[in-house]
Design an enzyme around this catalytic site. Structure first.
Site, PDB file in Angstrom:
ATOM      1  N   GLY A  13      -7.148   7.692   3.423  1.00  0.00           N
ATOM      2  CA  GLY A  13      -5.799   8.145   3.694  1.00  0.00           C
ATOM      3  C   GLY A  13      -5.719   9.588   4.156  1.00  0.00           C
ATOM      4  O   GLY A  13      -5.000   9.906   5.108  1.00  0.00           O
ATOM      5  N   ASP A  63     -18.599   8.539   3.748  1.00  0.00           N
ATOM      6  CA  ASP A  63     -17.892   7.440   3.095  1.00  0.00           C
ATOM      7  C   ASP A  63     -18.845   6.249   3.022  1.00  0.00           C
ATOM      8  O   ASP A  63     -19.531   5.948   4.004  1.00  0.00           O
ATOM      9  CB  ASP A  63     -16.621   7.053   3.869  1.00  0.00           C
ATOM     10  CG  ASP A  63     -15.580   6.372   2.988  1.00  0.00           C
ATOM     11  OD1 ASP A  63     -15.936   5.381   2.319  1.00  0.00           O
ATOM     12  OD2 ASP A  63     -14.423   6.831   2.979  1.00  0.00           O
ATOM     13  N   GLN A  96      -2.264   0.561   5.948  1.00  0.00           N
ATOM     14  CA  GLN A  96      -0.908   1.070   5.767  1.00  0.00           C
ATOM     15  C   GLN A  96      -0.874   2.604   5.810  1.00  0.00           C
ATOM     16  O   GLN A  96       0.165   3.208   6.038  1.00  0.00           O
ATOM     17  CB  GLN A  96      -0.360   0.516   4.440  1.00  0.00           C
ATOM     18  CG  GLN A  96       0.787   1.253   3.816  1.00  0.00           C
ATOM     19  CD  GLN A  96       0.326   2.110   2.645  1.00  0.00           C
ATOM     20  OE1 GLN A  96      -0.850   2.370   2.475  1.00  0.00           O
ATOM     21  NE2 GLN A  96       1.282   2.557   1.846  1.00  0.00           N
ATOM     22  N   ARG A  97      -2.017   3.260   5.628  1.00  0.00           N
ATOM     23  CA  ARG A  97      -2.044   4.718   5.580  1.00  0.00           C
ATOM     24  C   ARG A  97      -3.271   5.323   6.263  1.00  0.00           C
ATOM     25  O   ARG A  97      -3.248   6.488   6.645  1.00  0.00           O
ATOM     26  CB  ARG A  97      -1.994   5.217   4.126  1.00  0.00           C
ATOM     27  CG  ARG A  97      -3.209   4.811   3.312  1.00  0.00           C
ATOM     28  CD  ARG A  97      -2.958   4.833   1.814  1.00  0.00           C
ATOM     29  NE  ARG A  97      -4.138   4.377   1.079  1.00  0.00           N
ATOM     30  CZ  ARG A  97      -4.495   3.106   0.928  1.00  0.00           C
ATOM     31  NH1 ARG A  97      -3.762   2.154   1.469  1.00  0.00           N
ATOM     32  NH2 ARG A  97      -5.574   2.788   0.257  1.00  0.00           N
ATOM     33  N   CYS A 152      -3.921   4.679  -6.846  1.00  0.00           N
ATOM     34  CA  CYS A 152      -2.990   4.285  -5.788  1.00  0.00           C
ATOM     35  C   CYS A 152      -2.871   2.769  -5.703  1.00  0.00           C
ATOM     36  O   CYS A 152      -1.818   2.251  -5.349  1.00  0.00           O
ATOM     37  CB  CYS A 152      -3.454   4.853  -4.450  1.00  0.00           C
ATOM     38  SG  CYS A 152      -3.211   6.634  -4.293  1.00  0.00           S
ATOM     39  N   SER A 207      -5.879  -3.685   3.301  1.00  0.00           N
ATOM     40  CA  SER A 207      -4.917  -2.896   2.528  1.00  0.00           C
ATOM     41  C   SER A 207      -4.987  -1.405   2.853  1.00  0.00           C
ATOM     42  O   SER A 207      -4.085  -0.643   2.498  1.00  0.00           O
ATOM     43  CB  SER A 207      -5.146  -3.093   1.026  1.00  0.00           C
ATOM     44  OG  SER A 207      -6.398  -2.558   0.635  1.00  0.00           O
ATOM     45  N   LYS A 246     -16.419   2.502   7.238  1.00  0.00           N
ATOM     46  CA  LYS A 246     -15.364   3.448   7.625  1.00  0.00           C
ATOM     47  C   LYS A 246     -15.889   4.586   8.486  1.00  0.00           C
ATOM     48  O   LYS A 246     -15.206   5.038   9.415  1.00  0.00           O
ATOM     49  CB  LYS A 246     -14.667   3.997   6.373  1.00  0.00           C
ATOM     50  CG  LYS A 246     -13.765   2.993   5.694  1.00  0.00           C
ATOM     51  CD  LYS A 246     -13.011   3.636   4.538  1.00  0.00           C
ATOM     52  CE  LYS A 246     -12.064   2.633   3.889  1.00  0.00           C
ATOM     53  NZ  LYS A 246     -11.310   3.218   2.766  1.00  0.00           N
ATOM     54  N   CYS A 297     -10.558  28.488  -8.028  1.00  0.00           N
ATOM     55  CA  CYS A 297     -11.155  27.217  -7.629  1.00  0.00           C
ATOM     56  C   CYS A 297     -10.413  26.077  -8.329  1.00  0.00           C
ATOM     57  O   CYS A 297      -9.484  26.299  -9.115  1.00  0.00           O
ATOM     58  CB  CYS A 297     -12.652  27.187  -7.948  1.00  0.00           C
ATOM     59  SG  CYS A 297     -13.068  26.872  -9.683  1.00  0.00           S
TER      60      CYS A 297
END
Length: 269
Positions: free
Chosen positions: A41, A62, A72-73, A188, A69, A86, A171
Site C-alpha cells: 500500500g 518484498d 484496492q490500495r 488491516c 485483495s 510483487k 528515531c
C-alpha cells in the site's frame, strides 16, 4: 552535473523550473539511490513517484506475491499481476514509466541477517512495511548504520509518518520504545483500510525522499505527522531525541540486530 539529453530535459522540465531543484537538483535525483521496503500500500505510490521523479536507482524489497485483495490500495499492481512476485510487478511498472531508472529487486523478507547488507547500498530508506517487528528492525539497522529513513504506517482512516536522521533527530524508538504485544492491535486485514489513505501517506514519504536527495525544504524530522482522513484532520506532533532511547540514547542497550515477533499492523492506537 549530469549532461542531460533533450528527452530528459523535457521529462524533468517541471522539476528543472523549480528554483529549489533546477538542473543541479535533478542531477542529484538521477545519481541517488533509494530503497523501498515493502511494495504494498505505501510502497506502491512511493515507488511510482520516485520513478517519475527520476531517482537513479530504486531498490524494492518484498517476498510476497500480488493478491486480489491488494488491488484496492496497492496501485502499482494490476489485475493481471495476481500471483506474480510483487517486486517483479513493481519493477515492470517502474521501467515502463521511466527507463532512466535502475531497479534492484530483493525477493526476500527483511531480517536481522540481511538488512544491513541491503540498506548500506542506499542513500535513503523508506519503510513501507506492515508489521511492528520489521519497523523496529529497520529503525535499528538505519540508526546503527547512520542511514536516513522515512517511517510510515496506516490503518482504517489514519496515517502517520516521520523522517529520521540517525544520531541527529528522534528515531522511531524515541517515540515508541518497543513493539506492542502481539495481537494487541488489529491488522488491516482485520480492521480494514481506506485505499486512498495509502496513497496519501506514501506520497508524503516520497516527497520526503525527494526533499532529502535535493536538500530542499524542511524534513519531517523531530516531528510525527498524523492524519485522520475521515475528518481530514492533520496534526504535527513535536518530538525530540530521547536520552533514554535504547538505540540512540546516551547509554544504548540495543547493540545488535534481532528479529522480533511480527505483530501485524501499522499505526499504534
Amino acid at each position: 552535473m549530469i549532461d542531460f539529453t533533450e528527452d530528459q530535459l523535457e521529462r524533468y522540465s517541471r522539476h528543472i523550473l523549480l528554483k529549489d531543484v533546477g538542473l543541479k537538483g535533478q542531477s542529484k535525483m538521477l545519481e541517488s539511490k533509494v530503497l523501498v521496503v515493502g511494495t504494498g500500500g505505501l510502497g506502491s505510490p512511493v515507488a511510482f513517484y520516485l520513478a517519475a521523479a527520476g531517482i537513479g536507482t530504486i531498490g524494492l524489497i518484498d517476498n510476497d506475491v500480488v493478491d486480489l485483495s491488494n488491488l484496492q490500495r496497492q496501485i502499482i499492481h494490476f489485475t493481471a499481476d495476481v500471483d506474480t512476485p510483487k517486486v517483479d510487478s513493481a519493477a515492470a511498472k517502474i521501467k515502463a514509466l521511466n527507463p532512466d531508472v535502475k531497479v534492484r529487486t530483493y525477493k526476500e523478507f527483511v531480517n536481522a541477517s540481511n538488512v544491513v547488507d541491503i540498506i548500506k547500498e542506499y542513500d535513503f530508506v523508506i519503510d513501507g512495511t506492515d508489521n511492528f517487528a520489521t519497523k523496529f528492525l529497520i529503525n535499528d539497522a538505519c540508526v546503527m548504520n547512520k542511514i536516513p529513513f522515512s517511517h510510515g504506517g496506516i490503518l482504517r482512516f489514519h496515517g502517520q509518518t516521520m523522517t529520521i536522521r540517525p544520531w541527529e533527530t528522534a528515531c522511531y524508538r524515541c517515540v515508541f520504545s518497543e513493539p506492542p504485544p502481539p495481537e494487541s492491535v488489529p491488522s488491516c486485514s482485520e480492521a480494514g483500510v481506506l485505499g486512498a489513505i495509502a496513497g496519501m501517506l506514501g506520497t508524503i514519504q516520497a516527497a520526503e525522499a525527494l526533499k532529502f536527495v535535493t536538500n530542499t525544504g524542511q524534513l519531517l524530522t523531530d516531528s510525527l505527522l498524523t492524519f485522520d482522513a475521515k475528518n481530514m484532520d492533520f496534526r504535527k506532533i513535536k518530538l525530540k531525541r530521547q536520552k533514554s532511547c535504547p538505540i540512540c540514547g546516551e547509554n544504548p542497550t540495543i547493540t545488535e540486530l534481532v528479529d522480533g515477533e511480527a505483530a501485524v499492523c501499522e499505526v499504534p492506537t
